[in-house]
Design an enzyme around this catalytic site. Structure first.
Site, PDB file in Angstrom:
ATOM      1  N   HIS A   1      52.081  48.409  52.973  1.00  0.00           N
ATOM      2  CA  HIS A   1      51.148  47.195  52.491  1.00  0.00           C
ATOM      3  C   HIS A   1      51.450  46.191  53.385  1.00  0.00           C
ATOM      4  CE1 HIS A   1      48.645  45.797  48.831  1.00  0.00           C
ATOM      5  NE2 HIS A   1      48.278  45.248  49.901  1.00  0.00           N
TER       6      HIS A   1
ATOM      7  N   LYS B   1      48.331  52.337  48.819  1.00  0.00           N
ATOM      8  CA  LYS B   1      49.465  51.749  49.660  1.00  0.00           C
ATOM      9  C   LYS B   1      50.716  51.553  48.817  1.00  0.00           C
ATOM     10  CE  LYS B   1      45.463  48.412  51.171  1.00  0.00           C
ATOM     11  NZ  LYS B   1      44.734  48.186  49.776  1.00  0.00           N
TER      12      LYS B   1
ATOM     13  N   TYR C   1      47.730  46.850  42.992  1.00  0.00           N
ATOM     14  CA  TYR C   1      46.686  46.241  42.476  1.00  0.00           C
ATOM     15  C   TYR C   1      46.851  46.745  40.815  1.00  0.00           C
ATOM     16  CZ  TYR C   1      45.044  45.756  47.278  1.00  0.00           C
ATOM     17  OH  TYR C   1      44.831  45.465  48.549  1.00  0.00           O
TER      18      TYR C   1
ATOM     19  N   ASP D   1      39.233  51.368  48.468  1.00  0.00           N
ATOM     20  CA  ASP D   1      40.653  50.835  49.095  1.00  0.00           C
ATOM     21  C   ASP D   1      41.362  50.199  47.560  1.00  0.00           C
ATOM     22  OD1 ASP D   1      42.189  50.034  51.398  1.00  0.00           O
ATOM     23  OD2 ASP D   1      42.231  48.374  50.072  1.00  0.00           O
TER      24      ASP D   1
HETATM   25  N1  LIG Z   1      46.285  45.134  52.796  1.00  0.00           N
HETATM   26  C1  LIG Z   1      46.259  44.001  52.319  1.00  0.00           C
HETATM   27  O1  LIG Z   1      47.258  43.216  52.440  1.00  0.00           O
HETATM   28  C2  LIG Z   1      45.057  43.554  51.382  1.00  0.00           C
HETATM   29  C3  LIG Z   1      45.016  42.148  50.887  1.00  0.00           C
HETATM   30  C4  LIG Z   1      44.126  41.548  50.198  1.00  0.00           C
HETATM   31  C5  LIG Z   1      42.932  42.554  50.160  1.00  0.00           C
HETATM   32  N2  LIG Z   1      42.801  43.733  50.749  1.00  0.00           N
HETATM   33  C6  LIG Z   1      41.689  44.829  50.320  1.00  0.00           C
HETATM   34  O2  LIG Z   1      40.677  44.275  50.692  1.00  0.00           O
HETATM   35  C7  LIG Z   1      39.591  43.896  49.990  1.00  0.00           C
HETATM   36  C8  LIG Z   1      38.676  43.025  50.014  1.00  0.00           C
HETATM   37  O3  LIG Z   1      39.643  41.660  50.217  1.00  0.00           O
HETATM   38  P1  LIG Z   1      39.519  40.758  49.087  1.00  0.00           P
HETATM   39  O4  LIG Z   1      39.076  41.294  47.823  1.00  0.00           O
HETATM   40  O5  LIG Z   1      40.787  40.098  49.180  1.00  0.00           O
HETATM   41  O6  LIG Z   1      38.312  39.616  49.632  1.00  0.00           O
HETATM   42  P2  LIG Z   1      36.690  39.681  49.766  1.00  0.00           P
HETATM   43  O7  LIG Z   1      36.214  40.975  49.773  1.00  0.00           O
HETATM   44  O8  LIG Z   1      36.529  38.934  51.061  1.00  0.00           O
HETATM   45  O9  LIG Z   1      35.978  38.802  48.768  1.00  0.00           O
HETATM   46  C9  LIG Z   1      36.033  39.162  47.367  1.00  0.00           C
HETATM   47  C10 LIG Z   1      35.520  37.983  46.604  1.00  0.00           C
HETATM   48  O10 LIG Z   1      34.176  37.767  47.047  1.00  0.00           O
HETATM   49  C11 LIG Z   1      33.283  37.774  45.884  1.00  0.00           C
HETATM   50  N3  LIG Z   1      31.859  38.499  46.429  1.00  0.00           N
HETATM   51  C12 LIG Z   1      32.016  39.674  47.023  1.00  0.00           C
HETATM   52  N4  LIG Z   1      30.697  39.818  47.357  1.00  0.00           N
HETATM   53  C13 LIG Z   1      29.924  38.682  47.309  1.00  0.00           C
HETATM   54  C14 LIG Z   1      28.721  38.228  47.971  1.00  0.00           C
HETATM   55  N5  LIG Z   1      27.981  39.254  48.305  1.00  0.00           N
HETATM   56  N6  LIG Z   1      28.493  37.029  47.685  1.00  0.00           N
HETATM   57  C15 LIG Z   1      29.544  36.149  47.335  1.00  0.00           C
HETATM   58  N7  LIG Z   1      30.816  36.367  46.688  1.00  0.00           N
HETATM   59  C16 LIG Z   1      30.988  37.685  46.967  1.00  0.00           C
HETATM   60  C17 LIG Z   1      34.061  38.671  44.925  1.00  0.00           C
HETATM   61  O11 LIG Z   1      33.643  38.293  43.544  1.00  0.00           O
HETATM   62  P3  LIG Z   1      33.080  39.253  42.460  1.00  0.00           P
HETATM   63  O12 LIG Z   1      33.942  40.525  42.373  1.00  0.00           O
HETATM   64  O13 LIG Z   1      33.106  38.414  41.331  1.00  0.00           O
HETATM   65  O14 LIG Z   1      31.649  39.873  42.999  1.00  0.00           O
HETATM   66  C18 LIG Z   1      35.489  38.181  45.208  1.00  0.00           C
HETATM   67  O15 LIG Z   1      35.824  36.938  44.458  1.00  0.00           O
HETATM   68  C19 LIG Z   1      40.371  44.118  48.503  1.00  0.00           C
HETATM   69  O16 LIG Z   1      39.686  44.337  47.373  1.00  0.00           O
HETATM   70  C20 LIG Z   1      41.577  44.865  48.748  1.00  0.00           C
HETATM   71  O17 LIG Z   1      40.924  46.350  48.634  1.00  0.00           O
HETATM   72  C21 LIG Z   1      44.001  44.322  51.103  1.00  0.00           C
END
Ligand SMILES: NC(=O)c1ccc[n+]([C@@H]2O[C@H](COP(=O)([O-])OP(=O)(O)OC[C@H]3O[C@@H](n4cnc5c(N)ncnc54)[C@H](OP(=O)(O)O)[C@@H]3O)[C@@H](O)[C@H]2O)c1
Length: 275
Positions: free
Chosen positions: A111, A78, A53, A48
């Protein structure tokens, strides 16, 4: 759901893996290339990304270098807010496609629901869909009223609504509306960016199942039939996060996690975000 290749069937018949890798804040270049590489090596088949990004080129490069047949990988990107509207969206799609260096995109999403524009943006997505440049189209961050508004006038129904979703933000109304309308819900920030992992309800379940807190929270997504895309750039976490197919939570445990909801967002509210 038996492994990383297990799929949900979207409302247009296209299959999408239940579990994928998010790459928001994975830096363009070596960092994102390594993350995607590592994920694909360990069985992930869904990535994704987004124009916003600024790492689509790295994502595309890693996909190409993996040697995995294109049709086995599900790629989402997106259109960002400042490129919404009909013509801009078509241009933005073309730019994303070029950066990813792919002939087609599996899923193209709006988005954020930019007021006064998202319906024109949607018409552009419909055109791309009819032309076969994208296999499926959907939205992000749509509340029920945004979906009702779109559904009242669209020709092609969205297949996905990707929203912030974790134990502190369970969005029951959105989940129910999506289920009733055959729109697949997808969780962003499924780990609440790490902020929910030390809650006792989660850590106690982790202990019970011999799993990590992240695995409990990600399994809870799957129990709700919500597609999930945790982000990590670290190999051990990329492996850890995906190791959720060998256990399940009881309905009481799912309910217990549901009760942690506080309608608490880590990101903006779709009604008040700044375009
Ligand atoms: N459509 C939208 O508006 C929107 C908005 C935000 C995000 N997204 C998508 O959703 C994806 C996921 O959301 P997100 O990246 O915001 O948040 P998330 O997946 O909830 O959290 C990511 C964070 O948690 C850490 N992490 C990952 N696995 C872990 C584990 N097993 N234990 C502890 N910490 C861990 C990562 O650090 P490290 O990388 O250092 O491991 C990173 O800092 C995004 O990457 C993006 O593709 C979409």
């Amino acid at each position: 759901m038996k492994d990383l290749s297990s799929c949900t069937v979207l409302n247009n018949g296209v299959k999408m893996p239940w579990f994928g890798l998010g790459v928001y804040k994975s830096e363009e270049g070596a960092e994102v290339e390594n993350a995607v590489n590592t994920a694909l090596k360990h069985g992930y088949r869904s990535i994704d990304t987004a124009a916003f990004y600024q790492n689509e080129a790295g994502v595309g490069k890693a996909i190409k270098e993996s040697g995995i047949p294109r049709e086995e990988i599900f790629v989402t990107t997106k259109v960002w807010n400042d490129m919404q509207g009909y013509e801009n969206t078509l241009a933005s799609f073309e730019e994303s496609r070029k950066k990813l260096d792919l002939e087609y995109i599996d899923l193209f999403l709006i988005h954020w629901p930019v007021k006064g524009k998202f319906k024109d943006t949607w018409r552009a997505l419909e055109k791309l869909y009819h032309e076969g440049k994208v296999r499926a189209i959907g939205v992000c961050n749509f509340k029920v009223h945004h979906l009702e508004d779109l559904l009242s006038s669209c020709e092609v129904k969205p297949v996905i609504n990707q929203v912030e979703y974790h134990p502190r933000l369970t969005q029951k109304d959105v989940l129910q509306f999506c289920k009733e309308n055959d729109i697949q819900l997808e969780a962003w920030a499924p780990l609440m960016r790490g902020k929910i992992l030390d809650h006792p309800v989660i850590t106690e379940l982790a202990e019970k199942y011999g799993k990590t807190p992240a695995q409990i929270v990600l399994r809870w997504d799957l129990e709700h039939e919500v597609v999930t895309i945790p982000k990590s750039v670290k190999e051990h976490r990329i492996i850890e996060n995906a190791d959720v197919f060998d256990f399940s939570l009881t309905s009481e445990e799912v309910e217990k996690i549901d009760q942690l909801n506080k309608d608490e967002r880590t990101g903006p509210d779709p009604d008040t975000f700044s375009n």
